[in-house]
Design an enzyme around this catalytic site. Structure first.
Site, PDB file in Angstrom:
ATOM      1  N   THR A  54      -7.423  -0.813  13.016  1.00 17.44           N
ATOM      2  CA  THR A  54      -8.202   0.417  12.910  1.00 17.44           C
ATOM      3  C   THR A  54      -9.182   0.617  14.060  1.00 17.44           C
ATOM      4  OG1 THR A  54      -9.995   1.414  11.623  1.00 17.44           O
ATOM      5  CG2 THR A  54      -9.693  -0.935  11.323  1.00 17.44           C
TER       6      THR A  54
ATOM      7  N   GLU B 160     -12.057   1.386  13.642  1.00 12.64           N
ATOM      8  CA  GLU B 160     -13.345   0.845  13.196  1.00 12.64           C
ATOM      9  C   GLU B 160     -13.654  -0.484  13.899  1.00 12.64           C
ATOM     10  OE1 GLU B 160     -15.781   2.114  10.827  1.00 12.64           O
ATOM     11  OE2 GLU B 160     -14.693   3.887  11.428  1.00 12.64           O
TER      12      GLU B 160
ATOM     13  N   HIS C 228      -6.798   9.306  10.573  1.00 13.88           N
ATOM     14  CA  HIS C 228      -5.723  10.282  10.375  1.00 13.88           C
ATOM     15  C   HIS C 228      -5.766  10.750   8.932  1.00 13.88           C
ATOM     16  CE1 HIS C 228      -4.269   6.142  10.219  1.00 13.88           C
ATOM     17  NE2 HIS C 228      -3.504   6.529   9.203  1.00 13.88           N
TER      18      HIS C 228
ATOM     19  N   GLY D  26       0.820  -1.215   0.000  1.00 12.43           N
ATOM     20  CA  GLY D  26       0.000   0.000   0.000  1.00 12.43           C
ATOM     21  C   GLY D  26       0.851   1.260   0.000  1.00 12.43           C
ATOM     22  N   VAL D  27       2.026   1.177  -0.630  1.00  9.62           N
ATOM     23  CA  VAL D  27       2.966   2.316  -0.582  1.00  9.62           C
ATOM     24  C   VAL D  27       2.433   3.535  -1.342  1.00  9.62           C
ATOM     25  CG1 VAL D  27       4.348   1.732  -2.642  1.00  9.62           C
ATOM     26  CG2 VAL D  27       5.448   2.832  -0.677  1.00  9.62           C
TER      27      VAL D  27
ATOM     28  N   GLY E 190      -0.535   4.706  -1.195  1.00  8.33           N
ATOM     29  CA  GLY E 190      -1.619   5.367  -0.466  1.00  8.33           C
ATOM     30  C   GLY E 190      -1.118   6.498   0.412  1.00  8.33           C
ATOM     31  N   GLN E 191      -2.045   7.070   1.159  1.00  3.06           N
ATOM     32  CA  GLN E 191      -1.686   8.191   2.054  1.00  3.06           C
ATOM     33  C   GLN E 191      -0.573   7.784   3.026  1.00  3.06           C
ATOM     34  OE1 GLN E 191      -4.345  10.969   4.757  1.00  3.06           O
ATOM     35  NE2 GLN E 191      -4.021   9.065   5.843  1.00  3.06           N
TER      36      GLN E 191
ATOM     37  N   TYR F  85     -15.972  -3.690   6.200  1.00  2.00           N
ATOM     38  CA  TYR F  85     -14.561  -3.299   6.358  1.00  2.00           C
ATOM     39  C   TYR F  85     -14.056  -3.672   7.754  1.00  2.00           C
ATOM     40  CZ  TYR F  85     -10.626  -0.103   7.294  1.00  2.00           C
ATOM     41  OH  TYR F  85      -9.415   0.425   7.667  1.00  2.00           O
TER      42      TYR F  85
ATOM     43  N   SER G 148      -9.771   0.459   1.800  1.00  2.00           N
ATOM     44  CA  SER G 148      -9.810   1.187   3.077  1.00  2.00           C
ATOM     45  C   SER G 148     -11.062   2.036   3.258  1.00  2.00           C
ATOM     46  CB  SER G 148      -8.563   2.075   3.186  1.00  2.00           C
ATOM     47  OG  SER G 148      -8.655   3.147   2.265  1.00  2.00           O
TER      48      SER G 148
ATOM     49  N   LEU H  48       0.054  -2.174   4.900  1.00  2.86           N
ATOM     50  CA  LEU H  48      -0.897  -1.060   4.827  1.00  2.86           C
ATOM     51  C   LEU H  48      -1.913  -1.232   3.702  1.00  2.86           C
ATOM     52  CD1 LEU H  48       1.558   1.974   5.298  1.00  2.86           C
ATOM     53  CD2 LEU H  48       0.628   0.419   6.994  1.00  2.86           C
TER      54      LEU H  48
ATOM     55  N   LYS I 216     -11.179  -6.318   8.929  1.00  3.89           N
ATOM     56  CA  LYS I 216     -10.012  -5.879   9.707  1.00  3.89           C
ATOM     57  C   LYS I 216      -9.927  -6.607  11.052  1.00  3.89           C
ATOM     58  CE  LYS I 216      -7.739  -2.615   7.360  1.00  3.89           C
ATOM     59  NZ  LYS I 216      -6.279  -2.538   7.183  1.00  3.89           N
TER      60      LYS I 216
ATOM     61  N   ARG J  23      -4.907  12.663   1.702  1.00  2.00           N
ATOM     62  CA  ARG J  23      -6.064  11.819   1.992  1.00  2.00           C
ATOM     63  C   ARG J  23      -6.888  11.624   0.727  1.00  2.00           C
ATOM     64  NH1 ARG J  23      -8.148   7.783   4.996  1.00  2.00           N
ATOM     65  NH2 ARG J  23      -9.344   8.527   6.778  1.00  2.00           N
TER      66      ARG J  23
END
Ligand code: NAP
Ligand code: F7E
Length: 349
Positions: A127, A129, A181, A8-9, A11-12, A151, A84, A80, A155, A186
């Site tokens: 997370t 969540e 975050h 997931g490099v 991504g944010q 989701y 998401s 990561l 997770k 984002r």
């Protein structure tokens, strides 16, 4: 020199973490998906760094993951990669489970099968969540989970399989239970970025209105750059453990909207309630914000507030490094500049 693999490099978080690890002298490998339209905007500036390497792979493809991990033999893996978006997980629940739940298992199994379980440390992007329909406020490492979306359920599997591999095989595997975050990077459909982008565009006359869902939803919003530091800190400890990462401060979606518009010189007054609530520009009387049930979720998580005491004490991390006010300002200023650039381009034809 340590070697790290970040899934997931692009991504944010992945992009900020790659920067952090490169600054610390790591050899950094990033897993990216091949897409027909190449979108690597968050890591574009890293592509010609000598110690930054890209590998194609997908969390759905176990053999590919084994091959990448075999070729790198990383000291640390930061997992990561995920589908998401909570709202999207209601539309693609099985894909979300494949990526977020089984994807995590595939990383752990690859490390185990390759015999790297004693050498390779693993960070799992868990997370807030997981707390979902919360059983207490604030939430800490001891709060029971009550996942409240496909989701979050996926997770939850990721969280427990990490703990299982830690206990069964003695792996150094940690869960970072990160609260929301945000940042200038984002994704544009998460609520904070959607708001700061719209506030900038409305202030520049490029957009009429912003439509939102549940304005009463409360979140503990921190700055992504601060949070990736915790990921790294977790893997530098003597023992593997799980940590809540949060600021300990909570705001509603309505309050975030108010402040983002204020950063653009617009003061909003709120009128009505529920689906009829509106955000009105005090100066012009125009309705700038409306509620649309299209953004409601079948089940919504509405009261997240983290207790970061353990991270503060054991990791020496400062949860207030970037305050909520500063975060909103950073995002609003960034997105105002984007809107101004768009306006100039439009004028130029
Ligand atoms: P993000 O911006 O959506 O990035 C997700 C990354 O995962 C992207 O690079 C994406 O690639 C990649 N990805 C998605 N599906 C994949 C697949 N099947 N195979 C390989 N890569 C895949 O998310 P983020 O905000 O950086 O969050 C990072 C992680 O932390 C996620 O696991 C997220 O669930 C978790 N998390 C986030 C927060 C938060 O508030 N940001 C809080 C707690 C936990 P593409 O660029 O190709 O889409
Ligand atoms: O929603 C409400 C929405 O999509 C926040 C992911 O990074 O953080 C993120 O998940 C709240 C929800 O983030 C709109 O109903 C109102 O209550 O920005 P969000 P999220 O669902 O909290 C967690 C920690 C993760 O792990 C996830 O990966 O805002 N809301 N109106 C809205 N949300 C969106 N997206 N759009 C709206 O118009």
């Amino acid at each position: 020199m340590k070697t790290a693999l970040i899934t997931g490099v692009s991504g944010q978080d992945g992009s900020y973490l790659a920067e952090l690890l490169l600054d610390k002298g790591y050899d950094v490998h990033g897993l990216v998906r091949r897409t027909s339209v190449d979108r690597k905007e968050h890591i574009e500036h890293l592509l010609d760094r000598e110690c930054f390497h890209i590998h194609y792979g997908d969390m759905m493809d176990p053999l590919g993951l084994v091959d990448v991990i075999h070729s790198i033999e990383p000291d640390e893996i930061y997992n990561l990669a995920a589908q998401s978006h909570v709202a999207v997980s209601f539309s693609v629940p099985e894909y979300t489970a494949q990526t977020d739940a089984l994807g995590t298992l595939r990383i752990l199994e690859a490390v185990r099968i390759l015999g790297l379980e004693k050498r390779c440390r693993i960070y799992q992007a868990s997370t807030s969540e997981l707390f979902g329909k919360v059983e207490e406020v604030p939430q800490s490492e001891r709060t029971p989970f009550h996942p409240y979306s496909p989701y979050a359920v996926a997770k939850q599997y990721g969280y427990w399989i990490v703990r299982e591999y830690r206990e069964a095989y003695g792996m150094f595997a940690c869960n970072g239970i990160l609260f929301n975050h945000e940042s200038e990077r984002r994704g544009e459909s998460f609520v904070t970025r959607k708001i700061t982008l719209a506030a900038g565009r409305i202030a520049c006359g490029l957009q009429e209105k912003l439509y939102l869902g549940n304005l009463d939803s409360r979140r503990d919003w921190g700055y992504a750059k601060d949070y990736v530091e915790c990921m790294w800190l977790m893997l530098q400890q003597n023992e593997p453990d799980d940590f809540v990462i949060a600021t300990g401060v909570q705001h509603t979606v309505r309050e975030f909207t108010q402040l983002a518009f204020h950063c653009n010189g617009i003061e909003l007054d709120w009128q009505g309630s529920g689906q009829d609530e509106k955000g009105i520009d005090r100066a012009s009387g125009k309705v700038l914000v409306e509620v649309s049930p299209a953004f409601y979720r079948p089940t919504d998580v509405v009261d997240l507030l983290g207790d970061p005491t353990k991270a503060k004490t054991k990791l020496g991390w400062n949860p207030q490094h970037t305050t909520y006010e500063r975060l909103v300002e950073l995002m609003a200023v960034h997105d105002r500049k984007l809107a101004e650039r768009e306006r100039i381009l439009l004028k130029q034809g």
